[in-house]
Design an enzyme around this catalytic site. Sequence first.
Site, mmCIF file in Angstrom:
data_model
loop_
_atom_site.group_PDB
_atom_site.id
_atom_site.type_symbol
_atom_site.label_atom_id
_atom_site.label_comp_id
_atom_site.label_asym_id
_atom_site.label_seq_id
_atom_site.Cartn_x
_atom_site.Cartn_y
_atom_site.Cartn_z
ATOM 1 N N SER A 118 -4.710 1.089 -5.435
ATOM 2 C CA SER A 118 -4.159 1.334 -6.761
ATOM 3 C C SER A 118 -4.699 2.655 -7.337
ATOM 4 O O SER A 118 -4.418 3.722 -6.775
ATOM 5 C CB SER A 118 -4.447 0.141 -7.675
ATOM 6 O OG SER A 118 -3.656 0.170 -8.831
ATOM 7 N N ASP A 135 4.929 -6.368 -5.648
ATOM 8 C CA ASP A 135 3.988 -5.661 -6.527
ATOM 9 C C ASP A 135 4.747 -5.147 -7.751
ATOM 10 O O ASP A 135 5.584 -4.265 -7.640
ATOM 11 C CB ASP A 135 3.374 -4.484 -5.749
ATOM 12 C CG ASP A 135 2.268 -3.772 -6.513
ATOM 13 O OD1 ASP A 135 2.123 -4.002 -7.726
ATOM 14 O OD2 ASP A 135 1.556 -2.970 -5.882
ATOM 15 N N HIS A 147 0.279 -7.075 -5.680
ATOM 16 C CA HIS A 147 -0.610 -5.947 -5.928
ATOM 17 C C HIS A 147 -2.044 -6.203 -5.473
ATOM 18 O O HIS A 147 -2.778 -5.265 -5.165
ATOM 19 C CB HIS A 147 -0.600 -5.583 -7.421
ATOM 20 C CG HIS A 147 -1.299 -4.303 -7.735
ATOM 21 N ND1 HIS A 147 -0.819 -3.074 -7.324
ATOM 22 C CD2 HIS A 147 -2.451 -4.035 -8.414
ATOM 23 C CE1 HIS A 147 -1.638 -2.113 -7.734
ATOM 24 N NE2 HIS A 147 -2.643 -2.685 -8.382
#
Length: 291
Positions: free
Chosen positions: A92, A215, A246
Amino acid sequence: MVFVHGSGPQDRDETIGPNKVFKDLAHRLAQRGISTLRYEKRTREWGLLFASKLANWTVDDEVVDDAIEALRSASKATGLNNAGPLFLLGHSEGAYLAPRIAEAAERQGIAVAGVIMLAPPITPLYDLALQQARHILATQPSEALSKDLERSERSREVLLDALKSEEPSVAGSNLAPLPLGWPLSAWRDLAKYDPAAVLKRMTRTPALLMFFGDDYQVPASEMELWRQRLSERGDTTFSPLPGVNHILTDGPNHRVPADYDRPASISPLLIDVVATFVRGISDRAINASGP
């Protein structure tokens, strides 16, 4: 391999609800013979002291500097010297900053053999935060979430105005602080950072970019934006995984925050893809070194 966390004050395990994303990932990679290094994020270790003692921080202060030191430690650690090439894995926000970290590490003489980017955003983070707020409201309509979206929209406007200003600091307002609660210094820092441009400069560093079908925070549609920007870059692998969210776990997923409240394990296919990427580069390095 060094792990770099996503946004927020993450611990070394990247604990999200009942799930310990990095701990699970590290253990599963260890079963494939891949050593990893994890560490507490500075905002976790310092807590509120981080922002109080460093009001005008940048992402170097929050993420990059410590990630480079982790790479340095991994490259020198006893027992790892003969373990093969050194890899950087970011998740991320950590994936978004991975090119910056790897390039800075190379400038300091730390060789990074490959970069692994899990759910890397390329859309500006303030726009991505707004997209997330809209998605959550659409899936869970409520007055509270509607007000959250209004604040997010106002935060973006405040930030864009502030980025055009020469004022040294803008805190937003009580109704609309800057996105993610970050100071203007951090946003000005990121306004000068283009992750795709940095990755394109790193022509000798293989890169694996992975995107996940369930996600909602960094949607799989980001992959095509990366593809367009990196179309002329060699040694770049794109790997989409359907049914993964995610926090890197398999379904059932409903693309809502409550998905993270369910104990789950890292996707086995993700482990396969990462391990194959690492082993391929490691084998090339062994063959290049000769007998």
